[in-house]
Structures are given as C-alpha cells and as structure tokens.
Design a protein around this motif. Sequence first.
Motif, PDB file in Angstrom:
ATOM      1  N   VAL A   1      -1.401  -3.184   0.103  1.00  0.00           N
ATOM      2  CA  VAL A   1       0.053  -3.145   0.278  1.00  0.00           C
ATOM      3  C   VAL A   1       0.744  -3.553  -1.017  1.00  0.00           C
ATOM      4  CG1 VAL A   1       1.987  -4.221   1.459  1.00  0.00           C
ATOM      5  CG2 VAL A   1      -0.027  -3.526   2.763  1.00  0.00           C
ATOM      6  N   TRP A   2       0.236  -4.606  -1.635  1.00  0.00           N
ATOM      7  CA  TRP A   2       0.853  -5.114  -2.867  1.00  0.00           C
ATOM      8  C   TRP A   2       0.828  -4.035  -3.956  1.00  0.00           C
ATOM      9  CZ3 TRP A   2       3.602  -9.266  -2.362  1.00  0.00           C
ATOM     10  CH2 TRP A   2       4.037  -9.981  -3.481  1.00  0.00           C
ATOM     11  N   LYS A   3      -0.255  -3.251  -3.998  1.00  0.00           N
ATOM     12  CA  LYS A   3      -0.338  -2.173  -4.982  1.00  0.00           C
ATOM     13  C   LYS A   3       0.696  -1.085  -4.677  1.00  0.00           C
ATOM     14  CE  LYS A   3      -3.882   0.672  -4.971  1.00  0.00           C
ATOM     15  NZ  LYS A   3      -5.257   1.168  -5.155  1.00  0.00           N
TER      16      LYS A   3
ATOM     17  N   HIS B   1      -1.820  -5.305 -10.504  1.00  0.00           N
ATOM     18  CA  HIS B   1      -2.872  -4.297 -10.398  1.00  0.00           C
ATOM     19  C   HIS B   1      -2.975  -3.449 -11.666  1.00  0.00           C
ATOM     20  CE1 HIS B   1      -2.145  -5.148  -6.100  1.00  0.00           C
ATOM     21  NE2 HIS B   1      -3.415  -4.860  -5.955  1.00  0.00           N
ATOM     22  N   HIS B   2      -4.212  -3.072 -12.017  1.00  0.00           N
ATOM     23  CA  HIS B   2      -4.432  -2.214 -13.173  1.00  0.00           C
ATOM     24  C   HIS B   2      -3.737  -0.866 -12.993  1.00  0.00           C
ATOM     25  CE1 HIS B   2      -7.276  -4.752 -15.346  1.00  0.00           C
ATOM     26  NE2 HIS B   2      -7.876  -5.011 -14.192  1.00  0.00           N
ATOM     27  N   GLU B   3      -3.732  -0.340 -11.764  1.00  0.00           N
ATOM     28  CA  GLU B   3      -3.099   0.961 -11.531  1.00  0.00           C
ATOM     29  C   GLU B   3      -1.600   0.901 -11.817  1.00  0.00           C
ATOM     30  OE1 GLU B   3      -5.110  -0.599  -9.521  1.00  0.00           O
ATOM     31  OE2 GLU B   3      -6.524   0.749  -8.507  1.00  0.00           O
ATOM     32  N   VAL B   4      -0.977  -0.213 -11.491  1.00  0.00           N
ATOM     33  CA  VAL B   4       0.455  -0.376 -11.745  1.00  0.00           C
ATOM     34  C   VAL B   4       0.710  -0.483 -13.252  1.00  0.00           C
ATOM     35  CG1 VAL B   4       2.486  -1.814 -11.305  1.00  0.00           C
ATOM     36  CG2 VAL B   4       0.786  -1.470  -9.500  1.00  0.00           C
TER      37      VAL B   4
ATOM     38  N   ALA C   1       5.756   1.498  -6.180  1.00  0.00           N
ATOM     39  CA  ALA C   1       7.083   1.925  -5.742  1.00  0.00           C
ATOM     40  C   ALA C   1       8.170   1.397  -6.671  1.00  0.00           C
ATOM     41  CB  ALA C   1       7.344   1.451  -4.316  1.00  0.00           C
ATOM     42  N   LYS C   2       7.916   0.286  -7.336  1.00  0.00           N
ATOM     43  CA  LYS C   2       8.915  -0.317  -8.223  1.00  0.00           C
ATOM     44  C   LYS C   2       9.051   0.407  -9.557  1.00  0.00           C
ATOM     45  CE  LYS C   2       8.226  -5.035  -6.470  1.00  0.00           C
ATOM     46  NZ  LYS C   2       7.736  -6.393  -6.825  1.00  0.00           N
ATOM     47  N   VAL C   3       8.021   1.170  -9.935  1.00  0.00           N
ATOM     48  CA  VAL C   3       7.984   1.745 -11.280  1.00  0.00           C
ATOM     49  C   VAL C   3       9.222   2.577 -11.574  1.00  0.00           C
ATOM     50  CG1 VAL C   3       6.746   3.321 -12.812  1.00  0.00           C
ATOM     51  CG2 VAL C   3       5.476   1.688 -11.398  1.00  0.00           C
ATOM     52  N   ASP C   4       9.600   3.480 -10.661  1.00  0.00           N
ATOM     53  CA  ASP C   4      10.730   4.375 -10.908  1.00  0.00           C
ATOM     54  C   ASP C   4      12.033   3.625 -11.127  1.00  0.00           C
ATOM     55  OD1 ASP C   4       9.201   6.641 -10.791  1.00  0.00           O
ATOM     56  OD2 ASP C   4       9.578   7.029  -8.664  1.00  0.00           O
TER      57      ASP C   4
ATOM     58  N   PRO D   1      12.870   1.561  -2.641  1.00  0.00           N
ATOM     59  CA  PRO D   1      12.519   2.162  -1.347  1.00  0.00           C
ATOM     60  C   PRO D   1      11.013   2.202  -1.141  1.00  0.00           C
ATOM     61  CG  PRO D   1      13.079   3.871  -2.924  1.00  0.00           C
ATOM     62  CD  PRO D   1      13.311   2.563  -3.622  1.00  0.00           C
ATOM     63  N   VAL D   2      10.533   1.524  -0.141  1.00  0.00           N
ATOM     64  CA  VAL D   2       9.115   1.582   0.189  1.00  0.00           C
ATOM     65  C   VAL D   2       8.985   1.384   1.696  1.00  0.00           C
ATOM     66  CG1 VAL D   2       8.796  -0.891  -0.260  1.00  0.00           C
ATOM     67  CG2 VAL D   2       6.814   0.645  -0.270  1.00  0.00           C
TER      68      VAL D   2
END
Length: 336
Positions: free
Chosen positions: A277-279, A308-311, A284-287, A244-245
């Motif tokens: 947006v890609w970040k 991304h480093h944040e991901v 959103a995919k992590v969960d 969900p995003v």
Amino acid sequence: MQLSKEQLEDAAKMASTPDLPNFSRAGTGKTHTTLHAMKLSGLSRHLVIAPKIAVSWWVEQAKEFLGADARAVTTAGSPLVGDVVVTTYGVARSIADRIYDEFDGGTLTLDESQYARTPEAKMTAAIFGQRTDLVGGIAERFDTVWQLSGTPMQNFANDYYTQAAVLHLEHFASLGITDYESFCKRFTYSAKRQYNARMPPVWKIVGSTNEALLGRIVYEGIGAIRRLDAPGMPDLRYRELSVPVRLSREVRAAMAGKSEKEILTELNDPDSVMAKVWKLVGLAKVDEVVPYIGDCYKSSPILLGCWHHEVIEAYKSRLTAMGLRVEVVTGKTRDE
C-alpha cells in the motif's frame, strides 16, 4: 554569499586552531564555513575527501565561493591538480601513496568524517596510518585536518577516537589514554557475543560509558565546534498536495487500528499488505510532487526522501526528463 555570524566565528576558529573538528548538525552550513576557513588559513592547497554524492557540490561551491581552481578526482588515474582537490573516500584510499607524495602542507577536510571512524578499516589506515599514529597516513602531509560530521558517534563512544582523539591525544594523556585500546577501555564496555554456533564467542563493544567526561574533553578541551541549529535560516514552509489514490476495502481494513510501531514493522516486510500500500501511495504522489519540485529547484537544490526503490526510480525518470541532474543514494549505494 553572505555567511552568518556563527559561520564567520566558526571559520575563524577553524583557521586559527590546528586540526579542529566541526561536529555541527546537518544544515548548519559546515561546507561554506570550511571554505571560508580555507580562505582565512592563508594556505594555498586544499584536499577535500567526501562521499561520492557531495564531490560535485564541493567543487561547485569552491569555484563560486572562493573563485578557486577546484577539481574533482573521480578515478585513480585523475591528476591531482588545482587549488582545491575533491575526491571520494574510495578513490583517496586507492591513491593514498600519490596523495602523500604530491601534497606538502595545506588543509585536509574529511567531510562526513564518520566514514573513517574504524581504526582497523583500510580507509582509516590510508588517512591516519596503519596504527592510527599518522605515520605514512594522508593526514601527516597537511598543516591542519578538519573533520566534519553531524553524526560523529554512529554507534558507541569509540567512534570518537579517530575523529577527535588521534589528532589530540595530549588532551587524553592525563587519563592514561595513549591508543585506541586504552580509549575504548575508558569510554566503552564490551560483552561476549556469539554470531555463529560453530564459532567461539567474541568480545564486542556494546555500550558507552563516561560520556560526560568524553564530551567535556572533545567540546571544551579540544574545542570541537557543535552548532545545534543554524540561526537566521528562513522559516519552514509547507504546501499541501491533494493526491488521488484509491484503496480497497480489504486494504483499509488491514490498516485499521495499527499503531505507528506496527506500521513501521510491516513496512520493513516487503511482502506485507502495508508495504504494498505504501508503495502505491508513493507512486500516486509522483504526478503531484514533480511539478512542485520544478518550481523549487530554481532557487536551491532539492533533497527528496522516498521509502521504495520503485518510487525513487519513478522520480528520477520524471525529473531527468525535465532536464534536472539527479543523484540517487539508496542502500545499494557504496560508501565512498
């Protein structure tokens, strides 16, 4: 572990042919092929130089597959003991003199051998000698040297010099090739490049030539191994995850009509709407992905790619909290 017919054939070839490179592509089982070659060689000591992220893997597999006393050398002060010693390129360079003194025979494995492809580099000099003539280099102390790389040519054909020619110059002698310069003259071409207006132009290798001839020498003359796939591997499995995003109308409008090339160009600009947006999509995919990894890790290690480093950090935090050991490799990771 049951090795494939191809792995058994390649291991026997490596064990019976001194200094044989294995340039099979990633995923074809070069690690276990090499461990089996160690066993077949009849030699008692083995040194593996590998990227930092692969050290623990080599140690674990040497213990499990060979039942060997395998040790990781992660600092310059670590003792060089054990049947199988595994270290990084950076540490090997810093303790080259100790390795030279403490090893007398055995096998040397250069995992991801493209790390030591540049003759002028200190790392390459530590392994192959100051003039890549083996004199004083680590490789001089071993009965056989196995170079492993799925990508031996990173840029141009000169990358093959240290990975194939140095230990097999007899195959190039009829071409008048006796050193790096004559190798480059035969298999590459150069052009003048000016990188700074205040500095004079310099000659730079810009392309490869006579590649078919080089390929015949490396893969037919020398006999380097090159498996393009790994027969018998299980079929690739897919699982679709609903993530969900929500994207605003402005964001969707910015994405509309973009070609793949345009999207990739914008992704490399951290200030672009597309990159942001890609970040968001990645986070959103992590969960959804973390529980899936929790199901998969029990049967095999997991390789997870992120943009991304944040991901990456989000995955690391969540997976570490699950009790998993997480190794992160990014553009910030040192090549050692």
